[in-house]
Design a protein around this motif. Structure first.
Motif, PDB file in Angstrom:
ATOM      1  N   UNK A 113     -12.393  -8.459 105.438  1.00 25.09           N
ATOM      2  CA  UNK A 113     -11.192  -8.385 106.260  1.00 25.09           C
ATOM      3  C   UNK A 113     -10.080  -7.658 105.521  1.00 25.09           C
ATOM      4  N   UNK A 114      -9.906  -8.000 104.249  1.00 25.77           N
ATOM      5  CA  UNK A 114      -8.866  -7.352 103.458  1.00 25.77           C
ATOM      6  C   UNK A 114      -9.173  -5.876 103.239  1.00 25.77           C
ATOM      7  N   UNK A 115     -10.450  -5.564 103.040  1.00 25.95           N
ATOM      8  CA  UNK A 115     -10.845  -4.170 102.862  1.00 25.95           C
ATOM      9  C   UNK A 115     -10.528  -3.359 104.117  1.00 25.95           C
ATOM     10  N   UNK A 116     -10.860  -3.936 105.275  1.00 25.32           N
ATOM     11  CA  UNK A 116     -10.572  -3.258 106.540  1.00 25.32           C
ATOM     12  C   UNK A 116      -9.070  -3.101 106.734  1.00 25.32           C
ATOM     13  N   UNK A 117      -8.337  -4.144 106.420  1.00 22.18           N
ATOM     14  CA  UNK A 117      -6.870  -4.105 106.569  1.00 22.18           C
ATOM     15  C   UNK A 117      -6.269  -2.990 105.721  1.00 22.18           C
ATOM     16  N   UNK A 118      -6.648  -2.937 104.467  1.00 19.75           N
ATOM     17  CA  UNK A 118      -6.074  -1.936 103.564  1.00 19.75           C
ATOM     18  C   UNK A 118      -6.431  -0.519 104.001  1.00 19.75           C
ATOM     19  N   UNK A 157     -14.843   0.183 113.078  1.00 19.75           N
ATOM     20  CA  UNK A 157     -15.925  -0.500 112.371  1.00 19.75           C
ATOM     21  C   UNK A 157     -17.018   0.491 111.969  1.00 19.75           C
ATOM     22  N   UNK A 158     -17.330   1.407 112.884  1.00 16.46           N
ATOM     23  CA  UNK A 158     -18.354   2.413 112.578  1.00 16.46           C
ATOM     24  C   UNK A 158     -17.887   3.332 111.455  1.00 16.46           C
ATOM     25  N   UNK A 159     -16.641   3.764 111.502  1.00 14.42           N
ATOM     26  CA  UNK A 159     -16.123   4.676 110.485  1.00 14.42           C
ATOM     27  C   UNK A 159     -16.023   3.999 109.122  1.00 14.42           C
ATOM     28  N   UNK A 160     -15.733   2.703 109.111  1.00 14.87           N
ATOM     29  CA  UNK A 160     -15.582   1.969 107.854  1.00 14.87           C
ATOM     30  C   UNK A 160     -16.899   1.379 107.350  1.00 14.87           C
ATOM     31  N   UNK A 161     -17.925   1.405 108.188  1.00 12.54           N
ATOM     32  CA  UNK A 161     -19.203   0.827 107.782  1.00 12.54           C
ATOM     33  C   UNK A 161     -19.155  -0.689 107.729  1.00 12.54           C
ATOM     34  N   UNK A 212      -5.408  -7.595 113.967  1.00 11.12           N
ATOM     35  CA  UNK A 212      -4.505  -8.705 114.309  1.00 11.12           C
ATOM     36  C   UNK A 212      -3.380  -8.810 113.279  1.00 11.12           C
ATOM     37  N   UNK A 213      -3.731  -8.638 112.012  1.00  9.64           N
ATOM     38  CA  UNK A 213      -2.711  -8.688 110.958  1.00  9.64           C
ATOM     39  C   UNK A 213      -1.750  -7.507 111.069  1.00  9.64           C
ATOM     40  N   UNK A 214      -2.277  -6.337 111.342  1.00  9.18           N
ATOM     41  CA  UNK A 214      -1.436  -5.151 111.483  1.00  9.18           C
ATOM     42  C   UNK A 214      -0.537  -5.254 112.710  1.00  9.18           C
ATOM     43  N   UNK A 215      -1.008  -5.930 113.739  1.00  6.57           N
ATOM     44  CA  UNK A 215      -0.173  -6.172 114.919  1.00  6.57           C
ATOM     45  C   UNK A 215       0.990  -7.092 114.562  1.00  6.57           C
ATOM     46  N   UNK A 216       0.695  -8.140 113.796  1.00  7.74           N
ATOM     47  CA  UNK A 216       1.754  -9.065 113.376  1.00  7.74           C
ATOM     48  C   UNK A 216       2.779  -8.366 112.493  1.00  7.74           C
ATOM     49  N   UNK A 217       2.328  -7.355 111.745  1.00  6.07           N
ATOM     50  CA  UNK A 217       3.225  -6.644 110.841  1.00  6.07           C
ATOM     51  C   UNK A 217       3.948  -5.469 111.509  1.00  6.07           C
ATOM     52  N   UNK A 218       3.620  -5.195 112.763  1.00  6.83           N
ATOM     53  CA  UNK A 218       4.340  -4.182 113.501  1.00  6.83           C
ATOM     54  C   UNK A 218       3.792  -2.769 113.387  1.00  6.83           C
ATOM     55  N   UNK A 219       2.608  -2.602 112.822  1.00  6.58           N
ATOM     56  CA  UNK A 219       2.020  -1.267 112.712  1.00  6.58           C
ATOM     57  C   UNK A 219       1.082  -0.942 113.870  1.00  6.58           C
ATOM     58  N   UNK A 220       0.623  -1.982 114.548  1.00  7.47           N
ATOM     59  CA  UNK A 220      -0.258  -1.823 115.698  1.00  7.47           C
ATOM     60  C   UNK A 220       0.290  -2.673 116.834  1.00  7.47           C
ATOM     61  N   UNK A 221       0.128  -2.181 118.054  1.00  8.02           N
ATOM     62  CA  UNK A 221       0.547  -2.963 119.218  1.00  8.02           C
ATOM     63  C   UNK A 221      -0.590  -2.978 120.220  1.00  8.02           C
ATOM     64  N   UNK A 264       7.007  -5.134 104.176  1.00  8.39           N
ATOM     65  CA  UNK A 264       6.832  -3.834 103.522  1.00  8.39           C
ATOM     66  C   UNK A 264       5.944  -2.874 104.313  1.00  8.39           C
ATOM     67  N   UNK A 265       4.823  -3.334 104.917  1.00  2.92           N
ATOM     68  CA  UNK A 265       3.988  -2.379 105.648  1.00  2.92           C
ATOM     69  C   UNK A 265       4.729  -1.609 106.734  1.00  2.92           C
ATOM     70  N   UNK A 266       5.732  -2.218 107.355  1.00  2.00           N
ATOM     71  CA  UNK A 266       6.446  -1.548 108.433  1.00  2.00           C
ATOM     72  C   UNK A 266       7.253  -0.352 107.932  1.00  2.00           C
ATOM     73  N   UNK A 267       7.625  -0.360 106.641  1.00  7.63           N
ATOM     74  CA  UNK A 267       8.429   0.746 106.111  1.00  7.63           C
ATOM     75  C   UNK A 267       7.604   1.703 105.248  1.00  7.63           C
ATOM     76  N   UNK A 268       6.297   1.455 105.156  1.00  7.51           N
ATOM     77  CA  UNK A 268       5.458   2.300 104.316  1.00  7.51           C
ATOM     78  C   UNK A 268       5.434   3.754 104.787  1.00  7.51           C
ATOM     79  N   UNK A 269       5.420   3.950 106.110  1.00  7.75           N
ATOM     80  CA  UNK A 269       5.385   5.321 106.610  1.00  7.75           C
ATOM     81  C   UNK A 269       6.640   6.083 106.190  1.00  7.75           C
ATOM     82  N   UNK A 270       7.759   5.361 106.112  1.00  7.03           N
ATOM     83  CA  UNK A 270       9.007   5.975 105.682  1.00  7.03           C
ATOM     84  C   UNK A 270       8.960   6.275 104.186  1.00  7.03           C
ATOM     85  N   UNK A 271       8.391   5.353 103.400  1.00  3.46           N
ATOM     86  CA  UNK A 271       8.262   5.582 101.961  1.00  3.46           C
ATOM     87  C   UNK A 271       7.338   6.763 101.679  1.00  3.46           C
TER      88      UNK A 271
END
Length: 239
Positions: free
Chosen positions: A13-18, A41-45, A56-65, A159-166
């Protein structure tokens, strides 16, 4: 056979998230791009389960809706949201610096100086990912030394929400050079065990992100992303 233990689900899960988070930050998955768990899933194997957990985690962090039975996509860049997140991270980083400085040891200062050297090398080479990693190492010393779990959790959450800006910030030579100079000032304040100065410089570092969100060239979508331009079938049902 003790070494042939099952891989923990949390690791996948963490690998997919990162991987997905980094693709969003770099722009490989641009704002508004649809994301489907089966495709990722196919692209990440990986299986779809850890990818769904990551989304789900990325949605909670505001990067995915996501809208049920309609779409799941990368969020658009909303300056207001970035400013809000940057302000929260700035406050937490400032608190971490102020609290941590009295507890720093010489080894911590060495880690920070070494990381800033790597930061300079990365920015000169145009290695934005390396620059972000080195930047994290510098500030992580203070977050760890402050010993406040709530501070660390809040920083990790926003922090993930501002990563694109960084990513954009460290992609320009002038901004990267200015950041390295600010790091130098921060490290010297820490070496002098001047908590007030360290907190003030830390606030200055993170305030630049808030200001960058006000850049007229930054995409402005104050009212949010709205509906997709065209129909995009519902996500595939869970396996």
């Amino acid at each position: 056979m003790e070494t042939l233990r099952p891989v923990r689900r949390t690791l996948l899960r963490d690998t997919a998230y990162e991987a997905i988070r980094d693709a969003i930050v770099r722009g490989d998955l641009p704002p508004g791009a649809p994301v489907r768990d089966a495709d990722l899933a196919e692209r990440l194997g990986l299986s779809r389960a850890p990818v769904r957990d990551a989304l789900a985690r990325l949605t909670a962090e505001g990067l995915v809706e996501s809208k049920p039975q309609s779409y799941t996509r990368v969020t658009r860049l909303v300056p207001r949201d970035v400013r809000d997140a940057a302000a929260v991270v700035r406050a937490m980083q400032e608190l971490a610096a102020r609290t941590a400085v009295p507890f720093l040891v010489d080894a911590d200062i060495t880690v920070m100086r070494t990381a800033n050297g790597r930061f300079r090398d990365a920015t000169r080479a145009g290695d934005v990912a390396g620059a972000l990693h080195a930047d994290d190492l510098i500030h992580d010393v203070l977050v760890a030394a402050c010993g406040n779990r709530a501070v660390a959790a809040t920083i990790e959450r926003y922090t993930p929400l501002i990563r694109r800006l960084e990513w954009r910030r460290f992609g320009t030579a002038d901004a990267a050079h200015g950041s390295a100079e600010l790091h130098d000032r921060l490290i010297e304040a820490c070496a002098a065990r001047d908590a007030a100065a360290a907190a003030r410089i830390t606030a200055e570092i993170w305030r630049t992100l808030e200001e960058l969100a006000d850049d007229p060239d930054y995409p402005d979508d104050q009212d949010g992303p709205g509906e997709p331009d065209g129909p995009e079938g519902p996500d595939e049902p869970s396996a």
